[in-house]
Design an enzyme around this catalytic site. Structure first.
Site, PDB file in Angstrom:
ATOM      1  N   ASP A   1      -4.159  -4.161   0.901  1.00 58.58           N
ATOM      2  CA  ASP A   1      -4.322  -2.758   1.256  1.00 58.58           C
ATOM      3  C   ASP A   1      -5.694  -2.285   0.816  1.00 58.58           C
ATOM      4  O   ASP A   1      -6.075  -2.431  -0.350  1.00 58.58           O
ATOM      5  CB  ASP A   1      -3.227  -1.916   0.602  1.00 58.58           C
ATOM      6  CG  ASP A   1      -1.888  -2.088   1.298  1.00 58.58           C
ATOM      7  OD1 ASP A   1      -1.864  -2.044   2.541  1.00 58.58           O
ATOM      8  OD2 ASP A   1      -0.873  -2.280   0.611  1.00 58.58           O
TER       9      ASP A   1
ATOM     10  N   HIS B   1      -1.938  -9.870   2.621  1.00 57.22           N
ATOM     11  CA  HIS B   1      -2.129  -8.471   3.001  1.00 57.22           C
ATOM     12  C   HIS B   1      -2.804  -7.760   1.828  1.00 57.22           C
ATOM     13  O   HIS B   1      -2.260  -7.729   0.722  1.00 57.22           O
ATOM     14  CB  HIS B   1      -0.790  -7.836   3.321  1.00 57.22           C
ATOM     15  CG  HIS B   1      -0.909  -6.452   3.885  1.00 57.22           C
ATOM     16  ND1 HIS B   1      -1.395  -6.206   5.144  1.00 57.22           N
ATOM     17  CD2 HIS B   1      -0.617  -5.240   3.366  1.00 57.22           C
ATOM     18  CE1 HIS B   1      -1.388  -4.914   5.382  1.00 57.22           C
ATOM     19  NE2 HIS B   1      -0.929  -4.293   4.301  1.00 57.22           N
TER      20      HIS B   1
ATOM     21  N   ASP C   1       1.638  -3.449   9.030  1.00 62.51           N
ATOM     22  CA  ASP C   1       2.167  -2.492   8.040  1.00 62.51           C
ATOM     23  C   ASP C   1       1.944  -1.033   8.407  1.00 62.51           C
ATOM     24  O   ASP C   1       1.924  -0.194   7.530  1.00 62.51           O
ATOM     25  CB  ASP C   1       1.525  -2.787   6.684  1.00 62.51           C
ATOM     26  CG  ASP C   1       2.189  -2.032   5.541  1.00 62.51           C
ATOM     27  OD1 ASP C   1       3.388  -1.750   5.633  1.00 62.51           O
ATOM     28  OD2 ASP C   1       1.498  -1.708   4.565  1.00 62.51           O
TER      29      ASP C   1
END
Length: 1006
Positions: free
Chosen positions: A256, A254, A366
């Protein structure tokens, strides 16, 4: 003497720890390092730490080292993209971070270079960066494998608490340890273990050897034998205690797009992480890795095209899995339905063009809650599956299922899955103590045989490690644990759909509200307003250009490029306000540029529209209605004057009006403490709050007690997640701002009247202009905040003379009803919830709505309408919401329900007024190049098709009704049929519009 299982487990852990210090047979430090071309020694501080710095070094392996067992071990003092050049000049690139510090060596002589930043994966600055470590080791692979296998045995024994296999696991582990022939020579032993936690506690260690001996051949043979014996024993135990459950592993990182670091650093994180993942695929053909986000691949195409080419190769081979089908992983609470449609349109088009695939899985692990509009859009965008884990973050109520049908506002369904991994969620590990609780928490195991688990370091990127690859291989022959194998996410969902076709699954209807992170609806409100303006400006620009084309102008060009900028800034840590200050500097610059480009396109389209109209003369103005709702004539002319006149502009209508004919509607009057027109009479209290709003058509008083009372909550200090959260007790200490610096009637014209109120609270100033147009049905409250206080929450509260158990809040492509009470824990948890342009409280015959042009956080408790105006958190941006920001909200009493009273139409007008430009060379008249008949609908877009063949017209049913609906086209235009949001032909079951249906048509010139 008999030890307990816990004591035996503690003992074996202590003995296992010893093995780590013999992983290296020999070690050679790398000297001759340079920093930006200047010499630097191991242990030295960096000469500078800002920006990207470059290290370089070189090493030649000793001739007796096997190349396959050599490892490069680095710690340069920050995150890096390292390049290892072999003897022929071939280069290998890899990510260096705290979890990736050992690397294969491609040849006997190598050169090392780096792009390094003095940061850790979560953006933390390395305050005093040093060149910490640089060496090559001759890895004792036998010791390394045994050390890992024994650790996995202890992890399994601990997590399988109470299972009858535990004594057997400890037996085989102890047997393996007892079978080792281990070195004990004092000098070597003390040197090898000098870095252990126990030895570091000693007052003064004796002098230690620099290069202590490793295992001899006999000792190594005992390690090999122990490993093989242990594997055999585990396989035997597996037959007796077979796997319990199944886990589909997907490697994941992941990343961001921006969060605790700026986007410029994310670009480096992408390259580091992606190179690392590719290197692991070379080591293991079984390994599978997924990565969403079309934007990342588009960025890699610019920054490292060779890397993208390698990714495409691995994607074709099935090891690298692209998925998600969206441009980024966006917040879904705040973007409009059209933005969500563009996320899918531009995401799927990019994946299909670049990788030759269209995704069926939406991957949003998320995000902070999920709009009920999504299932319909996903289905239209080719996706029948949805993944998140965020529902497990709700703090009050447990979501009832983890494999379920998610049914959207219109009834469309997608198959949804979530897993509950207590060890870092979607940043999971390949470990027994990660597998067992994840399987235990899977509640639909009676329906489906496997749960998904994403593993790999993430948020700040990094991904899977070589150890995780080895762990998966070893765990294949473990007893009692869930069976875990690398899997493609699409394959997991294909199997899940097979299950869903045979078995009844839970159905969750409507939005998925996250009982956490509610403050993300308000934090960094300046960027939220800019995003709203950018969205609206682009939709309006496309609509105007489309109307010009319908009148005979040129086919407009696609606005995909500026749309991509908006979509990027919808990322789930940008738009929600949970990033560092640098992120919002970038976002403001980018969104400002989009607004400027969109307005330029609007003006060009207005000129093109004017050019298609009859020539004339006079003091005329060209007016265009960019919505599918009839609008009152409310204009702001080029000289800044306001018009609030009799008459209406048709939906998508165009009018050239004589300025002298724009006479104000009668009945407007004002004083220092009141505003009045034909619809509303507003009276102010002595403190500047609203004492009364009389709705003249019904004779009803709209307020009960008060209106527009400003409350500040200085106890807005969440226990965690400062910018993300607002606690349920924030209102326990609230201060009403009643002090007045000034209250003045500043405008009292025939078209508009306005009162200006200025207040000061501590170090901040609030300026509000309450205005009423001659033809207005709402009271506008234009607000300017000059804010200079930290950790406070500012809200406006209005008590409505209305009673109802549910309030109506606008969301993407529709509305959602929410409780006004706290009967259940589910109701109580929804004390702050998202709404787009309005929230309404109505009873039969009458209601009151609060409208806004920039806000999302709402509450309706009892009869009190609340709108959150500002927060001022200190983490991760100490100056969030500091300084000046402006926005407008409105209070609107109305007859009937929100739908009957035209609340949505007034909200549209507030967010996108009519467009007006001078047209002194055009003759007065009215035109409607595109019209709609049938049930009322809302316009989502009039845009050029992405393939250049005509226009796409998209509408949605906004209120939950159904009925006939069709477009009326100008001569020589043809409706080519219904298309999906991907602009492809689509079969629909019935004509007209169904409740909350999103429907698009392709229209073209004949």
């Amino acid at each position: 003497m008999t030890l307990t299982l816990t004591q035996r487990l503690d003992r074996i852990r202590v003995r296992i720890a010893e093995l780590e210090y013999w992983r290296s047979r020999e070690t050679i430090e790398i000297d001759g390092w340079t920093f930006e071309g200047e010499p630097i020694a191991i242990g030295d501080s960096w000469p500078r730490k800002n920006g990207t710095v470059r290290f370089s070094g070189a090493i030649t392996l000793p001739g007796h080292w096997p190349l396959d067992d050599a490892r490069l071990v680095l710690d340069l003092g920050g995150e890096s993209l390292i390049t290892i050049a072999d003897e022929t000049g071939n280069e290998t690139r890899l990510g260096l971070d705290p979890y990736h510090r050992e690397f294969l060596v491609p040849s006997r002589s190598i050169r090392i270079s780096s792009e390094t930043v003095a940061r850790l994966p979560f953006g933390e600055p390395v305050r005093h960066p040093r060149l910490e470590h640089g060496a090559v080791i001759w890895l004792d692979t036998a010791v390394d494998r045994l050390w890992l296998l024994l650790r996995q045995i202890t992890e399994a024994a601990e997590i399988l608490d109470g299972h009858e296999v535990i004594p057997h696991l400890l037996d085989v582990g102890e047997h393996a340890m007892r079978g080792l022939d281990w070195p004990s020579a004092t000098a070597a032993y003390v040197a090898r273990t000098a870095s252990s936690p126990v030895q570091r506690k000693i007052w003064q260690l004796p002098p230690v050897e620099i290069s202590p001996e490793g295992l001899n051949q006999s000792q190594r043979a005992s390690v090999l034998e122990a490993y093989e014996t242990l594997v055999g024993q585990l396989k035997q135990l597996r037959e007796r205690f077979p796997p319990q459950g199944a886990i589909a592993l997907t490697g994941h990182a992941h990343i961001d797009l921006a969060w605790l670091w700026p986007y410029s650093e994310t670009r480096r994180k992408m390259r580091r992480t992606f190179h690392t993942a590719l290197s692991l695929m070379e080591q293991s053909s079984d390994f599978r890795f997924n990565q969403s986000t079309a934007h990342y691949y588009a960025q890699i195409a610019e920054d490292d095209p060779g890397l993208l080419a390698r990714i495409i190769e691995r994607a074709k081979a099935g090891q690298w899995e692209t998925l998600g089908g969206m441009w980024v992983e966006p917040d879904t609470n705040m973007p409009t339905g059209e933005s969500l449609s563009r996320q899918i349109l531009y995401g799927q088009r990019y994946f299909e063009k670049t990788f030759g695939v269209r995704h069926t899985v939406c991957w949003l692990p998320d995000c902070f809650g999920f709009s009920g509009a999504l299932p319909q859009l996903l289905r239209q965008g080719g996706m029948n599956s949805f993944f998140t884990i965020k529902v497990n973050w709700s703090e009050t109520n447990q979501f009832p299922a983890d494999l379920f049908w998610w049914e959207g506002l219109d009834g469309s369904r997608v198959l949804a899955h979530t897993f509950d991994n207590p060890m870092q969620g979607y940043n999971g590990f390949v470990r027994p103590d990660c597998f067992v609780p994840t399987w235990k928490n899977f509640r639909q195991k009676d329906k489906h045989q496997a749960t998904l688990l994403a593993v790999g370091y993430g948020d700040g990127g990094g991904g899977v490690t070589p150890e995780m690859i080895m762990r998966e291989e070893q765990l294949r022959f473990f007893p009692a644990l869930p069976q875990a194998r690398w899997t493609r996410v699409h394959d997991f969902f294909k199997d899940a759909h097979d299950t869903a076709a045979r078995k009844d699954l839970t159905v969750w209807q409507g939005e998925i509200y996250l009982e956490l992170h509610r403050a993300t609806l308000t934090s960094q409100s300046a960027v939220k307003r800019l995003h709203r303006k950018a969205e609206r400006s682009l939709v309006t620009a496309e609509t105007l250009a489309g109307l010009a084309y319908l009148l005979g102008g040129e086919l407009p060009a696609s606005m995909e490029r500026p749309w991509r900028v908006v979509l990027k800034n919808e990322f789930h840590d940008i738009l929600p306000g949970s990033s560092i200050a640098e992120v919002y500097v970038d976002a403001a610059n980018e969104l400002d540029a989009v607004v400027a480009e969109a307005r330029s396109t609007q003006m060009a389209a207005m000129k093109s529209i004017a050019a298609q109209l009859p020539v004339g003369e006079g003091n005329n103005v060209l007016v265009v209605n960019p919505s599918l709702s009839e609008r009152p004539i409310r204009l702001t002319l080029s000289d800044g004057s306001t018009i609030s006149a009799e008459g209406k502009i048709a939906p998508l209508g165009i009018a050239v009006l004589a300025t002298e004919a724009l006479q104000p509607k009668t009945g407007l009057s004002a004083g220092r403490d009141y505003l009045e027109n034909a619809v509303l009479k507003v009276r102010l209290a002595n403190d500047g709050s609203i004492a009364s709003i009389l709705h003249k058509p019904t004779g009803r008083e709209a307020l009960e007690g008060f209106g527009n009372r400003l409350y500040v909550y200085p106890a807005d200090k969440p226990r965690n997640w400062d910018a993300w959260d607002v606690e349920e007790d924030y209102a326990a200490r609230g201060e009403e701002i009643t002090h007045l610096d000034s209250l003045d009637l500043i405008e009292n014209g025939p078209h508009r009247a306005a009162i200006k109120i200025v207040r000061t609270w501590r170090h901040s100033r609030i300026t509000q202009v309450l205005s009423l147009g001659a033809n207005a049905r709402r009271l506008d409250i234009q607000t300017e905040l000059d804010w200079h206080d930290r950790r406070v929450f500012l809200r406006t509260l209005t008590g409505a003379a209305v009673r109802h158990a549910r309030a109506t809040c606008e969301c993407a492509y529709g509305v959602v009803e929410r409780p006004t009470h706290s009967n259940t824990s589910w109701d109580a948890a929804m004390f702050e919830a998202p709404a787009h342009r309005f929230a309404d409280l109505s009873e039969p015959g009458f209601g009151v709505a609060i409208l806004n042009d920039a806000k999302y956080g709402h509450s309706v408790r009892g009869n009190v309408l609340g709108l959150s105006l500002l927060r001022a958190p200190v983490y991760p941006d100490p100056l969030a919401d500091e300084g000046i920001q402006t926005f407008t909200y409105s209070l609107m009493p109305h007859e009937g329900t929100w739908y009957e009273g035209g609340v949505r139409e007034e909200a549209e007008d507030l967010n996108q007024p009519l467009l007006a430009v001078a047209a002194t060379d055009r003759a007065p008249g009215r035109w409607q190049p595109l019209a709609a008949v049938g049930i009322d609908a809302a316009l989502s877009a009039v845009k050029p098709s992405e393939d250049g063949d005509g226009l796409i017209v998209r509408v949605y049913e906004p209120a939950g009704r159904r009925g006939n609906f069709e477009l009326r086209l100008p001569p020589r235009w043809q409706n080519m049929g219904v298309v999906s949001i991907l602009e492809e032909p689509m079969e629909v079951p019935i004509a007209g519009l169904r409740p909350f249906e999103v429907k698009s048509w392709r229209i073209a010139r004949t």
